[in-house]
Write a protein that holds these residues in place. Structure first.
Motif, PDB file in Angstrom:
ATOM      1  N   ARG A 127       0.825  -1.241   0.106  1.00  0.00           N
ATOM      2  CA  ARG A 127      -0.060  -0.097   0.037  1.00  0.00           C
ATOM      3  C   ARG A 127       1.014   1.250   0.072  1.00  0.00           C
ATOM      4  O   ARG A 127       0.727   2.511  -0.471  1.00  0.00           O
ATOM      5  CB  ARG A 127      -1.062  -0.262   1.148  1.00  0.00           C
ATOM      6  CG  ARG A 127      -2.222  -1.100   0.925  1.00  0.00           C
ATOM      7  CD  ARG A 127      -3.441  -0.502   2.034  1.00  0.00           C
ATOM      8  NE  ARG A 127      -2.907  -0.647   3.317  1.00  0.00           N
ATOM      9  CZ  ARG A 127      -3.109  -2.055   4.344  1.00  0.00           C
ATOM     10  NH1 ARG A 127      -3.696  -2.706   3.543  1.00  0.00           N
ATOM     11  NH2 ARG A 127      -2.882  -1.737   5.225  1.00  0.00           N
ATOM     12  N   LEU A 128       2.027   1.101   0.527  1.00  0.00           N
ATOM     13  CA  LEU A 128       2.836   2.422   0.584  1.00  0.00           C
ATOM     14  C   LEU A 128       3.602   2.561  -0.825  1.00  0.00           C
ATOM     15  O   LEU A 128       4.211   3.520  -0.882  1.00  0.00           O
ATOM     16  CB  LEU A 128       3.940   2.124   1.492  1.00  0.00           C
ATOM     17  CG  LEU A 128       3.572   2.180   2.967  1.00  0.00           C
ATOM     18  CD1 LEU A 128       4.621   1.934   4.019  1.00  0.00           C
ATOM     19  CD2 LEU A 128       2.947   3.588   3.519  1.00  0.00           C
ATOM     20  N   VAL A 129       3.568   1.755  -1.848  1.00  0.00           N
ATOM     21  CA  VAL A 129       4.175   1.827  -3.021  1.00  0.00           C
ATOM     22  C   VAL A 129       3.579   2.908  -3.934  1.00  0.00           C
ATOM     23  O   VAL A 129       2.294   2.983  -3.824  1.00  0.00           O
ATOM     24  CB  VAL A 129       4.213   0.580  -3.778  1.00  0.00           C
ATOM     25  CG1 VAL A 129       4.745   0.633  -5.203  1.00  0.00           C
ATOM     26  CG2 VAL A 129       5.046  -0.528  -3.071  1.00  0.00           C
ATOM     27  N   ASP A 130       4.392   3.826  -4.334  1.00  0.00           N
ATOM     28  CA  ASP A 130       3.983   4.751  -5.568  1.00  0.00           C
ATOM     29  C   ASP A 130       4.817   4.951  -6.560  1.00  0.00           C
ATOM     30  O   ASP A 130       5.866   4.043  -6.509  1.00  0.00           O
ATOM     31  CB  ASP A 130       3.575   6.241  -4.731  1.00  0.00           C
ATOM     32  CG  ASP A 130       4.911   6.868  -3.968  1.00  0.00           C
ATOM     33  OD1 ASP A 130       5.837   6.399  -4.575  1.00  0.00           O
ATOM     34  OD2 ASP A 130       4.691   7.742  -3.169  1.00  0.00           O
ATOM     35  N   GLU A 131       4.611   5.753  -7.513  1.00  0.00           N
ATOM     36  CA  GLU A 131       5.640   5.774  -8.654  1.00  0.00           C
ATOM     37  C   GLU A 131       7.229   6.306  -8.346  1.00  0.00           C
ATOM     38  O   GLU A 131       7.973   6.199  -9.150  1.00  0.00           O
ATOM     39  CB  GLU A 131       4.983   6.648  -9.573  1.00  0.00           C
ATOM     40  CG  GLU A 131       5.143   8.281  -9.277  1.00  0.00           C
ATOM     41  CD  GLU A 131       4.627   9.245 -10.601  1.00  0.00           C
ATOM     42  OE1 GLU A 131       4.369   8.469 -11.782  1.00  0.00           O
ATOM     43  OE2 GLU A 131       4.665  10.271 -10.423  1.00  0.00           O
TER      44      GLU A 131
ATOM     45  N   LYS B 114       7.581 -14.034  -0.723  1.00  0.00           N
ATOM     46  CA  LYS B 114       6.572 -14.475  -1.601  1.00  0.00           C
ATOM     47  C   LYS B 114       5.080 -13.795  -1.462  1.00  0.00           C
ATOM     48  O   LYS B 114       4.572 -13.282  -2.428  1.00  0.00           O
ATOM     49  CB  LYS B 114       6.496 -16.052  -1.403  1.00  0.00           C
ATOM     50  CG  LYS B 114       5.300 -16.677  -2.467  1.00  0.00           C
ATOM     51  CD  LYS B 114       5.277 -18.063  -2.394  1.00  0.00           C
ATOM     52  CE  LYS B 114       4.822 -18.816  -3.593  1.00  0.00           C
ATOM     53  NZ  LYS B 114       3.505 -18.067  -4.123  1.00  0.00           N
ATOM     54  N   ALA B 115       4.694 -13.310  -0.229  1.00  0.00           N
ATOM     55  CA  ALA B 115       3.390 -12.759  -0.204  1.00  0.00           C
ATOM     56  C   ALA B 115       3.513 -11.318  -0.868  1.00  0.00           C
ATOM     57  O   ALA B 115       2.600 -10.820  -1.305  1.00  0.00           O
ATOM     58  CB  ALA B 115       2.958 -12.431   1.411  1.00  0.00           C
ATOM     59  N   ILE B 116       4.606 -10.673  -0.469  1.00  0.00           N
ATOM     60  CA  ILE B 116       4.710  -9.283  -1.209  1.00  0.00           C
ATOM     61  C   ILE B 116       4.938  -9.403  -2.516  1.00  0.00           C
ATOM     62  O   ILE B 116       4.360  -8.655  -3.500  1.00  0.00           O
ATOM     63  CB  ILE B 116       6.315  -8.680  -0.659  1.00  0.00           C
ATOM     64  CG1 ILE B 116       6.082  -8.494   0.877  1.00  0.00           C
ATOM     65  CG2 ILE B 116       6.522  -7.247  -1.374  1.00  0.00           C
ATOM     66  CD1 ILE B 116       7.404  -8.152   1.615  1.00  0.00           C
ATOM     67  N   ASN B 117       5.685 -10.481  -3.179  1.00  0.00           N
ATOM     68  CA  ASN B 117       5.810 -10.632  -4.632  1.00  0.00           C
ATOM     69  C   ASN B 117       4.389 -10.984  -5.151  1.00  0.00           C
ATOM     70  O   ASN B 117       4.036 -10.299  -6.221  1.00  0.00           O
ATOM     71  CB  ASN B 117       6.771 -11.735  -4.840  1.00  0.00           C
ATOM     72  CG  ASN B 117       7.065 -12.212  -6.136  1.00  0.00           C
ATOM     73  OD1 ASN B 117       7.796 -11.525  -6.742  1.00  0.00           O
ATOM     74  ND2 ASN B 117       6.123 -12.803  -6.951  1.00  0.00           N
ATOM     75  N   ASP B 118       3.821 -11.785  -4.569  1.00  0.00           N
ATOM     76  CA  ASP B 118       2.373 -12.225  -5.066  1.00  0.00           C
ATOM     77  C   ASP B 118       1.392 -10.954  -5.079  1.00  0.00           C
ATOM     78  O   ASP B 118       0.464 -10.799  -6.166  1.00  0.00           O
ATOM     79  CB  ASP B 118       1.779 -13.381  -4.371  1.00  0.00           C
ATOM     80  CG  ASP B 118       2.472 -14.691  -4.680  1.00  0.00           C
ATOM     81  OD1 ASP B 118       3.328 -14.826  -5.328  1.00  0.00           O
ATOM     82  OD2 ASP B 118       2.229 -15.534  -3.749  1.00  0.00           O
ATOM     83  N   LEU B 119       1.380 -10.162  -4.058  1.00  0.00           N
ATOM     84  CA  LEU B 119       0.609  -8.769  -4.070  1.00  0.00           C
ATOM     85  C   LEU B 119       0.903  -8.139  -5.250  1.00  0.00           C
ATOM     86  O   LEU B 119       0.038  -7.316  -6.007  1.00  0.00           O
ATOM     87  CB  LEU B 119       0.720  -8.093  -2.954  1.00  0.00           C
ATOM     88  CG  LEU B 119      -0.058  -8.723  -1.725  1.00  0.00           C
ATOM     89  CD1 LEU B 119       0.334  -8.290  -0.041  1.00  0.00           C
ATOM     90  CD2 LEU B 119      -1.797  -8.519  -1.686  1.00  0.00           C
ATOM     91  N   LEU B 120       2.268  -7.710  -5.600  1.00  0.00           N
ATOM     92  CA  LEU B 120       2.721  -7.137  -6.593  1.00  0.00           C
ATOM     93  C   LEU B 120       2.266  -7.482  -7.938  1.00  0.00           C
ATOM     94  O   LEU B 120       1.811  -6.808  -8.868  1.00  0.00           O
ATOM     95  CB  LEU B 120       4.375  -6.778  -6.534  1.00  0.00           C
ATOM     96  CG  LEU B 120       4.770  -6.156  -5.386  1.00  0.00           C
ATOM     97  CD1 LEU B 120       6.317  -6.134  -5.382  1.00  0.00           C
ATOM     98  CD2 LEU B 120       4.579  -4.709  -5.326  1.00  0.00           C
ATOM     99  N   GLU B 121       2.365  -8.542  -7.955  1.00  0.00           N
ATOM    100  CA  GLU B 121       1.793  -9.467  -9.189  1.00  0.00           C
ATOM    101  C   GLU B 121       0.454  -9.264  -9.385  1.00  0.00           C
ATOM    102  O   GLU B 121      -0.091  -8.912 -10.537  1.00  0.00           O
ATOM    103  CB  GLU B 121       2.362 -10.998  -9.113  1.00  0.00           C
ATOM    104  CG  GLU B 121       3.565 -11.497  -9.407  1.00  0.00           C
ATOM    105  CD  GLU B 121       4.041 -11.229 -10.901  1.00  0.00           C
ATOM    106  OE1 GLU B 121       2.908 -11.364 -11.746  1.00  0.00           O
ATOM    107  OE2 GLU B 121       5.202 -10.935 -10.946  1.00  0.00           O
TER     108      GLU B 121
ATOM    109  N   LYS C 290      -1.352  -6.974  -8.392  1.00  0.00           N
ATOM    110  CA  LYS C 290      -1.887  -5.351  -8.548  1.00  0.00           C
ATOM    111  C   LYS C 290      -1.343  -4.906  -9.863  1.00  0.00           C
ATOM    112  O   LYS C 290      -1.507  -3.812 -10.257  1.00  0.00           O
ATOM    113  CB  LYS C 290      -1.436  -4.694  -7.373  1.00  0.00           C
ATOM    114  CG  LYS C 290      -2.198  -4.797  -6.164  1.00  0.00           C
ATOM    115  CD  LYS C 290      -1.683  -3.888  -5.015  1.00  0.00           C
ATOM    116  CE  LYS C 290      -2.607  -4.116  -3.613  1.00  0.00           C
ATOM    117  NZ  LYS C 290      -3.946  -3.880  -3.556  1.00  0.00           N
ATOM    118  N   GLY C 291      -0.697  -5.750 -10.856  1.00  0.00           N
ATOM    119  CA  GLY C 291       0.173  -5.403 -11.769  1.00  0.00           C
ATOM    120  C   GLY C 291       1.350  -4.325 -11.778  1.00  0.00           C
ATOM    121  O   GLY C 291       1.584  -3.594 -12.590  1.00  0.00           O
ATOM    122  N   MET C 292       1.856  -4.515 -10.374  1.00  0.00           N
ATOM    123  CA  MET C 292       2.999  -3.489 -10.273  1.00  0.00           C
ATOM    124  C   MET C 292       4.233  -3.986 -10.693  1.00  0.00           C
ATOM    125  O   MET C 292       4.634  -5.213 -10.609  1.00  0.00           O
ATOM    126  CB  MET C 292       2.991  -2.982  -8.793  1.00  0.00           C
ATOM    127  CG  MET C 292       1.397  -2.626  -8.354  1.00  0.00           C
ATOM    128  SD  MET C 292       1.285  -2.457  -6.539  1.00  0.00           S
ATOM    129  CE  MET C 292       2.140  -0.761  -6.299  1.00  0.00           C
TER     130      MET C 292
END
Length: 507
Positions: free
Chosen positions: A212-216, A237-244, A246-248
């Motif tokens: 959620r803290l990620v931005d451009e 892995k949980a961080i990686n899967d969430l990024l996947e 959300k298409g980030m």
């Protein structure tokens, strides 16, 4: 002046250790510089030079003995359970490393390479004939983290420039339990630190909060494979899967300083490394569970795309063409050679046997401490690093804290540190024992006995004696030999420790 410290002025130098010493009249020294006994020489009756290089030389035997005697005041490294740093290596590799003291690391023709072995240990991609993973050795994980942060920052900067967007406000996301080198990297390279705070019952990063803290402007997310406080592995892995999901395209750097040489042998099926698409770089300390004496670390990148070419310098040194991306240039090659020795000497089976033994010992220690009434904060059964983090049970309403227990153990020679946990944990205090290769079951049993004795001693103190004991700890925790604080930089307020009172755990 090994640490940042003030250079004494003339007044400091002239001030005697004990007032009145200057006026004291004592018998003269027999002026014999060369004698059959070190302690019969004039040097034994003088202070060792501390502030200025002496005008005359001294015999090598005397210099050796004087310094050896001075170092005898240091603690026993084997009883220092605060540190992850290796304190045992076999005689054969010690001899090999000693013979290599004069070898310069930067001369590629003088030492074997190890980064490719470590890259494969982390499942670096090897199936693309047009591309290669890459890695380099460092002084330790601190330098490796600096290099990893630089690479992520430059990569993000190029991406922003290509899109015609501003690139002056980069940020990086990490747990508030990170080691201080991450604060340094962010501060030195002008990257905003965005922290996912720990809580009273969660001591690692929360993947959903992190994403959620990620931005451009986010250059990457730091995930820790083995927290320095509790030894827990953050869920990469949980961080990686969430990024996947959300298409980030946010990259992940894994700080595997402690866990990089443990997880592949204890939990080989745990997905945390280059098997995950967003992991672009991984650092590991060779001088922790890599089983090498202090002074070596490693960083590996997934592909050339993850390490911008602008950061790499091609040099020709002693006739060998080299690509260089380091903070240092010349340094000793001994530790790199030591790492290579350990990997070919032990092999995967040897490392696995050692790490499983350490895991078993840490589980035994945790069970014993639980029986003594402590709350165990670390995870056992190989789910975390081979260490035990523990604290007093608040239900017992002890009149002393973990720092008092640590001080009591110090009287028996043990260095078992107490810490104040990361911010937002209600000033939670804990103690930590790092189980290293030379921490045998026998030594573990002796530690348990001494902890039980320390608690019993503190329990027996009345309120007045306990108050005196607590005040004594505050006044005498640091010896004059360990006082490195420069008055100009005392009480800083820009770090997590300065702002919140968090204690940085030694690595």
């Amino acid at each position: 002046m090994v640490h940042l410290a003030k250079i004494p002025n003339d007044k400091d130098v002239d001030t005697p250790i004990v007032q009145g010493m200057k006026d004291l009249k004592v018998a003269g020294v027999y002026a014999d510089d060369y004698t059959t006994s070190v302690y019969g020489s004039s040097f034994a009756a003088q202070d060792l030079p501390k502030h200025e290089m002496p005008e005359k030389e001294m015999p090598k035997e005397i210099a050796y003995r004087m310094i050896k005697d001075d170092l005898s005041l240091d603690g026993n490294p084997m009883l220092n359970l605060a540190s992850f740093v290796t304190t045992y290596m076999e005689e054969e590799v010690e001899k090999l490393m000693t013979e290599a003291f004069s070898k310069n690391f930067i001369d590629y023709e003088e030492y074997p390479q190890s980064a490719d072995i470590i890259g494969r240990l982390f499942n670096a991609p090897t199936d693309d004939p047009e591309s290669n993973s890459m890695g380099t050795s460092c002084v330790g994980s601190s330098e490796a983290i600096m290099l990893g942060t630089l690479a992520m920052r430059k990569r993000w900067q190029k991406k922003q420039q290509a899109a015609g967007k501003p690139y002056n406000k980069p940020n990086i996301i990490m747990s508030s339990a990170v080691q201080v080198c991450w604060e340094k990297a962010a501060r030195y390279f002008e990257v905003e630190e965005r922290y996912v705070d720990c809580t009273e019952d969660r001591y690692v990063i929360d993947p959903e909060q992190a994403v959620r803290l990620v931005d451009e402007n986010t250059i990457g997310i730091c995930a820790i494979l083995g927290s320095t406080y509790t030894g827990q592995y953050e869920d990469v892995k949980a961080i990686n899967d969430l990024l996947e999901k959300k298409g980030m395209d946010t990259p992940i750097h894994v700080d595997a300083a402690s866990g990089g040489f443990v997880v592949p042998f204890v939990q080989p099926d745990l997905e945390w490394d280059f098997r995950l698409s967003h992991v672009v770089s991984i650092n590991v300390s060779g001088h922790k569970y890599g089983l090498v004496y202090p002074g070596v670390g490693w960083i590996v990148w997934r592909s050339p795309e993850c390490l911008p070419q602008e950061l790499v310098f091609n040099i020709n040194y002693l006739g060998a063409d080299q690509a260089s991306f380091t903070m240092n240039f010349s340094k000793g090659a001994s530790q790199v050679i030591g790492q290579y020795y350990q990997m070919i000497r032990l092999g995967k089976h040897g490392y696995r046997a050692i790490m499983m033994n350490l895991t078993h010992t840490s589980d035994c220690l945790a069970a014993a401490l639980s029986k003594l009434g402590f709350l165990i904060m670390s995870e056992g059964q190989g789910k975390g690093l081979p260490l035990v983090a523990f604290r007093l049970n608040p239900k017992d309403k002890k009149k002393y804290d973990e720092f008092a227990v640590a001080h009591q153990l110090r009287e028996r020679g043990w260095v078992v540190p107490a810490y104040t946990m990361a911010p937002k944990t209600n000033n939670l205090k804990l103690m930590r024992v790092v189980v290293r290769e030379d921490f045998s079951r026998s030594r573990c049993d002796q530690l348990v006995c001494d902890i039980a004795m320390a608690v019993s001693t503190l329990d027996a103190m009345d309120d007045k004696r306990l108050a005196e004991h607590t005040e004594h700890i505050k006044q005498h925790t640091n010896t004059s030999r360990a006082a490195h604080k420069h008055p100009q930089y005392h009480n800083e307020k820009h770090s997590l420790q300065g702002k919140t009172g968090k204690t940085h755990a030694p690595c």
